[in-house]
Design an enzyme around this catalytic site. Structure first.
Site, PDB file in Angstrom:
ATOM      1  N   CYS A  23      19.010   8.593 -15.870  1.00  0.00           N
ATOM      2  CA  CYS A  23      19.502   7.964 -17.099  1.00  0.00           C
ATOM      3  C   CYS A  23      20.869   7.348 -16.797  1.00  0.00           C
ATOM      4  O   CYS A  23      21.436   7.541 -15.715  1.00  0.00           O
ATOM      5  CB  CYS A  23      19.649   9.027 -18.191  1.00  0.00           C
ATOM      6  SG  CYS A  23      20.843  10.298 -17.696  1.00  0.00           S
ATOM      7  N   HIS A  85      27.845  17.037 -17.752  1.00  0.00           N
ATOM      8  CA  HIS A  85      27.522  17.889 -18.904  1.00  0.00           C
ATOM      9  C   HIS A  85      28.706  18.148 -19.819  1.00  0.00           C
ATOM     10  O   HIS A  85      28.542  18.676 -20.908  1.00  0.00           O
ATOM     11  CB  HIS A  85      26.976  19.236 -18.411  1.00  0.00           C
ATOM     12  CG  HIS A  85      25.775  19.092 -17.554  1.00  0.00           C
ATOM     13  ND1 HIS A  85      25.798  19.312 -16.197  1.00  0.00           N
ATOM     14  CD2 HIS A  85      24.521  18.712 -17.850  1.00  0.00           C
ATOM     15  CE1 HIS A  85      24.592  19.081 -15.701  1.00  0.00           C
ATOM     16  NE2 HIS A  85      23.809  18.713 -16.674  1.00  0.00           N
ATOM     17  N   CYS A 107      29.157  12.541 -19.663  1.00  0.00           N
ATOM     18  CA  CYS A 107      28.383  11.436 -20.237  1.00  0.00           C
ATOM     19  C   CYS A 107      28.971  11.063 -21.599  1.00  0.00           C
ATOM     20  O   CYS A 107      29.235  11.951 -22.429  1.00  0.00           O
ATOM     21  CB  CYS A 107      26.923  11.846 -20.404  1.00  0.00           C
ATOM     22  SG  CYS A 107      25.953  10.570 -21.232  1.00  0.00           S
ATOM     23  N   HIS A 135      23.578  26.821 -21.330  1.00  0.00           N
ATOM     24  CA  HIS A 135      23.633  25.510 -20.645  1.00  0.00           C
ATOM     25  C   HIS A 135      25.077  24.998 -20.646  1.00  0.00           C
ATOM     26  O   HIS A 135      25.803  25.137 -21.635  1.00  0.00           O
ATOM     27  CB  HIS A 135      22.714  24.511 -21.353  1.00  0.00           C
ATOM     28  CG  HIS A 135      22.524  23.243 -20.570  1.00  0.00           C
ATOM     29  ND1 HIS A 135      23.411  22.196 -20.624  1.00  0.00           N
ATOM     30  CD2 HIS A 135      21.560  22.868 -19.692  1.00  0.00           C
ATOM     31  CE1 HIS A 135      22.985  21.223 -19.819  1.00  0.00           C
ATOM     32  NE2 HIS A 135      21.874  21.609 -19.243  1.00  0.00           N
ATOM     33  N   GLU A 137      26.341  22.151 -21.002  1.00  0.00           N
ATOM     34  CA  GLU A 137      26.713  21.233 -22.091  1.00  0.00           C
ATOM     35  C   GLU A 137      27.068  22.006 -23.363  1.00  0.00           C
ATOM     36  O   GLU A 137      28.058  21.700 -24.040  1.00  0.00           O
ATOM     37  CB  GLU A 137      25.564  20.262 -22.373  1.00  0.00           C
ATOM     38  CG  GLU A 137      25.904  19.293 -23.503  1.00  0.00           C
ATOM     39  CD  GLU A 137      24.719  18.432 -23.935  1.00  0.00           C
ATOM     40  OE1 GLU A 137      23.929  18.021 -23.063  1.00  0.00           O
ATOM     41  OE2 GLU A 137      24.595  18.179 -25.152  1.00  0.00           O
ATOM     42  N   ASN A 235      16.384  18.759 -19.616  1.00  0.00           N
ATOM     43  CA  ASN A 235      15.459  17.693 -20.022  1.00  0.00           C
ATOM     44  C   ASN A 235      14.174  17.723 -19.197  1.00  0.00           C
ATOM     45  O   ASN A 235      13.103  17.395 -19.691  1.00  0.00           O
ATOM     46  CB  ASN A 235      16.158  16.330 -20.007  1.00  0.00           C
ATOM     47  CG  ASN A 235      16.329  15.781 -18.619  1.00  0.00           C
ATOM     48  OD1 ASN A 235      15.424  15.154 -18.088  1.00  0.00           O
ATOM     49  ND2 ASN A 235      17.495  16.010 -18.014  1.00  0.00           N
ATOM     50  N   SER A 277      17.865  13.631 -14.135  1.00  0.00           N
ATOM     51  CA  SER A 277      18.748  13.764 -12.964  1.00  0.00           C
ATOM     52  C   SER A 277      17.962  13.774 -11.654  1.00  0.00           C
ATOM     53  O   SER A 277      18.480  14.194 -10.623  1.00  0.00           O
ATOM     54  CB  SER A 277      19.625  15.012 -13.110  1.00  0.00           C
ATOM     55  OG  SER A 277      18.920  16.076 -13.687  1.00  0.00           O
TER      56      SER A 277
HETATM   57  S1  SF4 Z   1      20.409  12.978 -20.369  1.00  0.00           S
HETATM   58 FE1  SF4 Z   1      22.533  13.681 -20.530  1.00  0.00          FE
HETATM   59  S2  SF4 Z   1      23.620  12.430 -19.039  1.00  0.00           S
HETATM   60 FE2  SF4 Z   1      21.669  11.396 -19.442  1.00  0.00          FE
HETATM   61  S3  SF4 Z   1      22.127   9.892 -21.082  1.00  0.00           S
HETATM   62 FE3  SF4 Z   1      21.358  11.794 -22.020  1.00  0.00          FE
HETATM   63  S4  SF4 Z   1      23.238  12.909 -22.519  1.00  0.00           S
HETATM   64 FE4  SF4 Z   1      23.811  11.375 -21.011  1.00  0.00          FE
END
Ligand code: SF4
Length: 336
Positions: A23, A85, A107, A135, A137, A235, A277
């Protein structure tokens, strides 16, 4: 019988979900480390995994980045990068007290959630943060208002939740949750606390939503889904769950070496996707392996086009300016 069609199984097919893999936030975080290695004179320390993927971390380590768990491993006056994160204000303050030069690769979509947390905390709301408490984040976001934030991650917890003042409740969400599970949790919160405030839908980021939408279509079209991603990648785990919820067997794998031959028994169509990632070269390795197992057809199933890009952090731009060096344009390879 002469002229009769040969009785052999149909050729297999590999279906690739799109979008998949990196991403914009991950692209940026990796670029931050690479550019910092170019322009900072001296070692570059990175607190925690810059993104949750060991292939990415190892590639950056090979280029010279030094990964640490905590700031006490970083010598005074050194440069440290914070991961995608995000971090809590306490970590930022610790870095300042130690005299470290900081480059923040959080991010921007995580930073947005931090800003929302700060605002609700200022306005004396109890903040329900939907997410996984362990986590990075969520730990970072909770640090914005530790006394005001309560973390939940299930409908059951939403049903049980007790707050001091039910008239003054706000909610936020982790960016990488299951869209469907989160909607169910928010519905419970809205029923129990009719005056609850929050983002118009949730804080789940565009990349998470798009990859889940893609894996839904993928799972409906194949016999087996392989999700490339790390076990600690939120994710990527959600992608596997979304596929399984549709009744399609799905496995989370780090790389091609994790594929077990028995998963492929009787399977003619394999869907492949990758967490936000996961580098694309890992997908290509899986495709090469499956192709060698009589799956010659590769089809892309692209449900959304993405064109999101984030700028580099101002600290990095300033370091480059002071050192008189150019920030080279990104030239991210899709392999290796
Ligand atoms: S997955 Fe995490 S790093 Fe990627 S765009 Fe979404 S919030 Fe940002």
């Amino acid at each position: 019988m002469p002229g009769a069609p040969e009785n052999r199984p149909p050729l297999g097919e590999i279906v690739l979900a799109g979008p998949r893999g990196f991403c914009a936030g991950v692209e940026r975080a990796i670029e931050v480390v690479e550019r910092a290695l170019d322009v900072v004179g001296g070692p570059i320390y990175v607190r925690r995994e810059i993104v949750h993927n060991r292939h990415v971390v190892e590639a950056l380590r090979d280029k010279g980045a030094i990964f640490v768990e905590e700031l006490d491993e970083v010598p005074p006056d050194a440069t440290v990068i914070f991961s995608a994160h995000g971090i809590s204000p306490a970590v930022r303050e610790d870095a300042r007290a130690r005299g470290l030069r900081v480059i923040d690769a959080t991010c921007p979509l995580v930073t947005k959630v931090h800003v929302e947390a700060q605002r609700y905390a200022r306005e004396a709301y109890t903040i329900v943060l939907v997410g996984h408490a362990d986590h990075d984040e969520v730990i970072g976001t909770t640090g914005e208002a530790p006394g005001r934030i309560v973390v939940i991650d299930s409908v059951e917890e939403a049903e049980r939740l007790a707050v001091e003042n039910p008239e003054k409740v706000a909610y936020l969400t982790q960016t990488t949750l299951s869209v469907d599970d989160t909607r169910a949790i928010i519905e419970v919160l809205r029923r129990r606390f009719p005056k609850i405030v929050g983002p118009s839908r949730d804080d789940i980021c565009y990349a998470t939503q798009n990859r889940q939408a893609a894996v839904k279509q993928l799972a409906a079209d194949v016999d087996l889904v392989l999700v490339l991603g790390a076990a600690n990648s939120s994710n990527a785990n959600r992608l596997r769950e979304v596929a399984e919820a549709l009744g399609t067997p799905a496995h989370l794998i780090n790389d091609v070496r994790d594929i077990r031959a028995e998963w492929l028994a009787g399977v003619t169509r394999v869907g492949v996707t990758a967490g936000a990632s996961t580098p694309e070269f890992l997908v290509r390795e899986v495709v090469a392996y499956l192709s060698s197992r009589k799956m010659p057809v590769v089809r892309e199933l692209n449900v959304v086009e993405e064109d999101v890009r984030f700028g580099l952090p101002h600290e990095l731009i300033e370091i480059a300016r002071q050192s008189g060096k150019q920030l080279a344009a990104s030239a991210r390879p899709t392999s290796g």
